[in-house]
Design a protein around this motif. Structure first.
Motif, mmCIF file in Angstrom:
data_model
loop_
_atom_site.group_PDB
_atom_site.id
_atom_site.type_symbol
_atom_site.label_atom_id
_atom_site.label_comp_id
_atom_site.label_asym_id
_atom_site.label_seq_id
_atom_site.Cartn_x
_atom_site.Cartn_y
_atom_site.Cartn_z
ATOM 1 N N ILE A 93 39.442 39.472 42.065
ATOM 2 C CA ILE A 93 39.996 39.583 43.412
ATOM 3 C C ILE A 93 40.086 41.061 43.765
ATOM 4 O O ILE A 93 40.546 41.881 42.968
ATOM 5 N N ARG A 111 44.577 41.064 46.921
ATOM 6 C CA ARG A 111 45.829 41.018 46.146
ATOM 7 C C ARG A 111 47.027 41.428 47.021
ATOM 8 O O ARG A 111 48.092 40.829 46.938
ATOM 9 N N GLN A 170 35.895 35.290 49.527
ATOM 10 C CA GLN A 170 35.855 35.526 48.092
ATOM 11 C C GLN A 170 36.180 34.280 47.269
ATOM 12 O O GLN A 170 35.494 33.962 46.315
ATOM 13 N N GLU A 171 37.241 33.600 47.633
ATOM 14 C CA GLU A 171 37.797 32.551 46.786
ATOM 15 C C GLU A 171 38.259 31.394 47.658
ATOM 16 O O GLU A 171 39.286 31.482 48.326
ATOM 17 N N VAL A 200 41.853 31.082 39.684
ATOM 18 C CA VAL A 200 41.115 32.157 40.342
ATOM 19 C C VAL A 200 39.911 32.476 39.462
ATOM 20 O O VAL A 200 40.071 32.900 38.328
ATOM 21 N N VAL A 250 40.143 36.722 52.178
ATOM 22 C CA VAL A 250 40.182 35.846 51.012
ATOM 23 C C VAL A 250 39.204 34.686 51.156
ATOM 24 O O VAL A 250 38.622 34.228 50.172
#
Length: 156
Positions: A72, A77, A129-130, A68, A126
């Protein structure tokens, strides 16, 4: 800090291999099949629960199976925790279904609904973001949802 997520992935691959061996022996009606299925699916359930818990804690994040890179958000999360719990409950529900134990319907329903909610959250939150975390969670959530739907529809 080094990424120890490779150990998690190795344990996940071994557990999936044990599940496949248990399913193959179950088709051949061998006596060791149920033990292998229990070992593999319970290990997967524990690993998925652990992945949801690890994502919530910054001190253990280096044990997460995916590196990661960015911070986050709290919502991401929580989605990770819901996905871990959902996949864990779904894997235990699959175990109950394959071994013809009572209560598999409730477990599969809770696991599939929470996995579906988590998949929607992963897609909308998500993914932006990632990307590695998105791929990791979405592949596993789709796999659990597909197996749950197949086992709910088809008699074993």
């Amino acid at each position: 800090m080094m990424n120890q997520g490779k150990y998690y992935r190795a344990a996940e691959q071994v557990a999936i291999g044990i599940c496949i061996a248990g399913l193959a022996l179950r088709l051949l009606e061998m006596p060791l099949a149920d033990i292998l299925l229990m070992t593999g699916l319970l290990t997967l359930g524990f690993l998925y629960l652990l992945s949801g818990i690890i994502l919530r804690n910054d001190t253990w994040i280096h044990w997460y199976p995916v590196t990661v890179e960015t911070d986050i958000t709290p919502l991401a999360r929580i989605i990770g925790l819901v996905s871990g719990v959902g996949m864990s409950v779904a894997s235990v529900g699959i175990l109950f279904r394959l071994l013809h134990w009572p209560g598999w319907q409730q477990q599969l329903m809770v696991g599939m609904v929470s996995s579906a909610v988590a998949l929607i959250g992963v897609f909308f939150v998500v993914r932006q973001q990632e990307t590695k975390l998105y791929q990791y969670l979405s592949y596993r959530l789709v796999m659990m949802l597909g197996m749950g739907i197949l086992l709910t529809i088809k008699s074993v």
